[in-house]
Scaffold this motif. Structure first.
Motif, PDB file in Angstrom:
ATOM      1  N   MET A  28       0.835  -1.200   0.000  1.00 63.43           N
ATOM      2  CA  MET A  28       0.000   0.000   0.000  1.00 63.43           C
ATOM      3  C   MET A  28       0.871   1.251   0.000  1.00 63.43           C
ATOM      4  O   MET A  28       0.605   2.219  -0.731  1.00 63.43           O
ATOM      5  N   LEU A  29       1.921   1.231   0.810  1.00 63.30           N
ATOM      6  CA  LEU A  29       2.835   2.369   0.852  1.00 63.30           C
ATOM      7  C   LEU A  29       3.538   2.562  -0.496  1.00 63.30           C
ATOM      8  O   LEU A  29       3.671   3.690  -0.988  1.00 63.30           O
TER       9      LEU A  29
ATOM     10  N   ALA B 234     -12.486   9.009  -2.082  1.00 62.66           N
ATOM     11  CA  ALA B 234     -12.646   7.566  -2.280  1.00 62.66           C
ATOM     12  C   ALA B 234     -13.833   7.124  -1.445  1.00 62.66           C
ATOM     13  O   ALA B 234     -14.551   7.952  -0.893  1.00 62.66           O
ATOM     14  N   ALA B 235     -14.041   5.819  -1.361  1.00 64.62           N
ATOM     15  CA  ALA B 235     -15.058   5.162  -0.522  1.00 64.62           C
ATOM     16  C   ALA B 235     -16.400   5.027  -1.210  1.00 64.62           C
ATOM     17  O   ALA B 235     -17.197   4.180  -0.828  1.00 64.62           O
ATOM     18  N   ALA B 236     -16.689   5.844  -2.228  1.00 65.99           N
ATOM     19  CA  ALA B 236     -17.961   5.738  -2.952  1.00 65.99           C
ATOM     20  C   ALA B 236     -17.815   6.520  -4.248  1.00 65.99           C
ATOM     21  O   ALA B 236     -16.988   7.434  -4.347  1.00 65.99           O
ATOM     22  N   PRO B 237     -18.609   6.185  -5.270  1.00 64.51           N
ATOM     23  CA  PRO B 237     -18.557   6.977  -6.509  1.00 64.51           C
ATOM     24  C   PRO B 237     -18.933   8.428  -6.234  1.00 64.51           C
ATOM     25  O   PRO B 237     -19.750   8.719  -5.366  1.00 64.51           O
ATOM     26  N   MET B 238     -18.330   9.332  -6.997  1.00 62.10           N
ATOM     27  CA  MET B 238     -18.569  10.753  -6.789  1.00 62.10           C
ATOM     28  C   MET B 238     -19.288  11.354  -7.988  1.00 62.10           C
ATOM     29  O   MET B 238     -19.042  10.975  -9.130  1.00 62.10           O
ATOM     30  N   SER B 239     -20.171  12.287  -7.707  1.00 58.83           N
ATOM     31  CA  SER B 239     -20.876  13.010  -8.757  1.00 58.83           C
ATOM     32  C   SER B 239     -19.878  13.733  -9.664  1.00 58.83           C
ATOM     33  O   SER B 239     -19.021  14.487  -9.188  1.00 58.83           O
TER      34      SER B 239
ATOM     35  N   THR C 258      -8.724   7.469  -5.396  1.00 55.82           N
ATOM     36  CA  THR C 258      -8.233   6.112  -5.242  1.00 55.82           C
ATOM     37  C   THR C 258      -9.427   5.168  -5.158  1.00 55.82           C
ATOM     38  O   THR C 258     -10.526   5.564  -4.779  1.00 55.82           O
ATOM     39  N   PHE C 259      -9.203   3.907  -5.512  1.00 60.74           N
ATOM     40  CA  PHE C 259     -10.217   2.870  -5.353  1.00 60.74           C
ATOM     41  C   PHE C 259      -9.602   1.698  -4.616  1.00 60.74           C
ATOM     42  O   PHE C 259      -8.525   1.220  -4.965  1.00 60.74           O
ATOM     43  N   GLY C 260     -10.285   1.259  -3.584  1.00 60.39           N
ATOM     44  CA  GLY C 260      -9.857   0.098  -2.830  1.00 60.39           C
ATOM     45  C   GLY C 260     -10.941  -0.264  -1.843  1.00 60.39           C
ATOM     46  O   GLY C 260     -12.030   0.305  -1.853  1.00 60.39           O
ATOM     47  N   GLN C 261     -10.663  -1.194  -0.986  1.00 62.09           N
ATOM     48  CA  GLN C 261     -11.573  -1.599   0.088  1.00 62.09           C
ATOM     49  C   GLN C 261     -10.718  -2.214   1.170  1.00 62.09           C
ATOM     50  O   GLN C 261      -9.504  -2.398   0.986  1.00 62.09           O
TER      51      GLN C 261
ATOM     52  N   PRO D  61      -6.517  -2.606   0.279  1.00 65.59           N
ATOM     53  CA  PRO D  61      -6.711  -1.249   0.778  1.00 65.59           C
ATOM     54  C   PRO D  61      -6.236  -0.119  -0.112  1.00 65.59           C
ATOM     55  O   PRO D  61      -5.119  -0.101  -0.594  1.00 65.59           O
ATOM     56  N   MET D  62      -7.143   0.773  -0.347  1.00 72.04           N
ATOM     57  CA  MET D  62      -6.936   2.167  -0.743  1.00 72.04           C
ATOM     58  C   MET D  62      -6.457   2.395  -2.162  1.00 72.04           C
ATOM     59  O   MET D  62      -6.992   3.239  -2.867  1.00 72.04           O
TER      60      MET D  62
END
Length: 516
Positions: free
Chosen positions: A185-186, A278-283, A301-304, A308-309
């Motif tokens: 991740m780093l 991140a965390a959800a799609p954005m308008s 960024t996209f991750g879960q 992660p991240m």
């Protein structure tokens, strides 16, 4: 490398640089290093073995970060406990993860008493900020231990953290992160966002999630972390201006509130280099507002938790497409795969799909968790065909940009048509009166499920149901347009700010024999 080695690199770069700053204290890297050694030695003295679990339960502040670093230095595994979670959920997480030591803030003393009844594995309670109560005061815990580094060995596969899965459906699962997961991740972070000047990171989202993980990563380059206890739009804007903030993470829902603040445009954001969302799609429309207000600094960024991240990254340069119709669609993407993570699109039979074909987004590589803690069945379920299955539906275009269409479980089937709510939400978000929205399927005798929009308006704004439906019909056609719309004062959100579509949907299906 161990996670603590990256922090120690930051110490070596400039021991006297400010590391942590909140409303009460300012700590240099040398001071935080010393405190982390004291905490680590106290934990080891009191029997914390390598990879044993220790949790931190506190609002955002400097002291809980020092406790996290002490856990890492002792060779333990950090279990983040979100202060905004309901008590039963946190009790479940603590028990499910076999937590032995709990650091906590005194404002949660009553909750901790309930944990003592429900979490038998916790053998030690440490109050971060004062004496009294159930726990040992942190100052007393570290009073008679050396401030030397215990230098506990740890390999790449040693357990370093157990994060919780999203928890918006069912009970959260414990997601295991090894030292190697942190290291990859780093590496993805620094190859995507190389340092330009001494960084200043604003920690305002919960430190138990992306904001805290980002802080740990950025300590490797000697970053100053300015910490706010919670999100308030004006405080965020003022802090960016006054502290020269270079990096900031917020989920889209918080960004929408920030944009809606009446004085957001009056502040100076010239110090920003990366405003990460991140965390959800954005308008897309609100993303364009961000570019106009904050400048060319938006970074996605996209991750879960399970990967992660930084599975993908859309750089500030990648956002500079306004006015180019062919490239402007990339604002709806989450960028391209990062250097150390493979990303693909897969159908239900395990076949990888080509450009513009929709399927589940899958990832593989050392960024992916080794598994869920004590839950092999759930691990196997998301690990079929040699890839980690994210549960997100999407596609890759011919230039390699990844687009998230929806969560696999959020898809609406209406009259035999597959309808993806995020596509409709993008249209509704574009209306200037809308602050946030959620589109769900509701019971309908004719269609099975009908599309419904639930909308949260900006303060003082007004909008009618007919106008919402007409806007969607003009843009998407009648099949995808909502059949109805409701306006709620506030949408329900998870402790990390995600809109809880499950709760919204269940409110319409309650009392029925079926939910589809």
């Amino acid at each position: 490398m161990r996670v603590i080695d990256f922090f120690d690199r930051g110490v070596a770069l400039d021991p006297e640089r400010i590391c942590l700053k909140d409303a009460s204290v300012t700590r240099t890297y040398a001071e935080v290093h010393r405190q982390s050694c004291l905490i680590a030695n106290a934990l080891i003295r009191d029997g914390l073995a390598p990879e044993a679990k220790a949790a931190v339960y506190s609002p955002n502040a400097a002291a809980p970060f020092e406790c996290v670093l002490g856990i890492f230095r002792a060779g333990g595994a950090w279990v983040p406990i979100n202060a905004r979670n309901a008590v039963p959920e946190n009790a479940y997480i603590l028990d499910n993860c076999d937590v032995e030591v709990l650091f906590y803030h005194s404002e949660f003393e009553a909750n901790v008493a309930r944990f003592a009844e429900q979490c038998p594995t916790i053998r030690q309670y440490v109050c971060i900020d004062r004496a009294g109560g159930r726990g040992t005061w942190l100052d007393d815990l570290i009073r008679d231990v050396p401030a030397t580094d215990p230098d506990v060995p740890g390999g790449r596969d040693s357990l370093a953290s157990i994060f919780s899965s999203g928890g918006t459906t069912g009970r959260p699962k414990g997601v295991m992160w090894t030292n190697l997961v942190w290291e990859i991740m780093l590496a993805n972070f620094y190859t995507s966002m190389p340092r330009r000047k001494p960084p200043v990171h604003l920690v305002v989202a919960p430190m138990t999630h992306a904001a805290g993980g980002l802080a740990i990563l950025m300590m490797a380059q000697g970053t100053t972390h300015v910490i706010l206890p919670q999100f308030h739009a004006q405080a965020v804007a003022e802090t960016i201006q006054n502290e020269g903030v270079t990096h900031l993470f917020l989920p889209p829902t918080a960004i929408y509130v920030l944009l809606a603040h009446k004085e957001v445009a009056k502040y100076d954001y010239s110090s920003l280099e990366h405003f990460i969302y991140a965390a959800a799609p954005m308008s897309v429309e609100k993303l364009k507002e961000c570019l106009a207000v904050f400048g060319p600094v938006m970074s996605q960024t996209f991750g879960q938790a399970e990967a992660p991240m930084l599975c993908t990254f859309l750089s500030p340069e990648g956002h500079q497409v306004i006015g180019d119709p062919e490239k402007e669609k990339r604002l709806a993407s989450c960028g391209r795969p990062t250097l150390h993570t493979a990303v693909a699109i897969m159908d239900d039979d395990g076949h990888l799909l080509g450009p513009d074909e929709r399927g589940e987004i899958v990832v593989r590589g050392n960024l992916v968790m080794p598994g869920y803690y004590r839950n092999q069945a759930a691990t196997d379920e998301v690990s079929t065909f040699g890839w980690h299955h994210t549960g997100d539906i999407g596609y890759r275009d011919r230039d390699g940009y990844v687009y998230i269409v929806d969560r696999k479980k959020d898809m609406i089937i209406s009259g035999g048509f597959n309808i993806y709510p995020s596509e409709i939400e993008q249209v509704i978000w574009s209306h200037p009166a809308v602050q946030d929205c959620a589109v769900v399927g509701v019971p309908d005798e004719k269609w099975g499920e009908a599309v419904k929009a639930v909308i949260e308006l900006k303060p003082g704004a007004s909008l009618g149901e007919d106008e919402v439906i007409r806007l969607c019909k003009e843009t998407l056609g009648s099949v995808k347009a909502p059949k109805s719309a409701e306006f709620w004062p506030a949408l329900p959100r998870s402790p990390v700010g995600k809109v809880r579509k499950k709760d919204i949907r269940e409110s319409f299906w309650a009392g029925r024999d079926r939910a589809i």
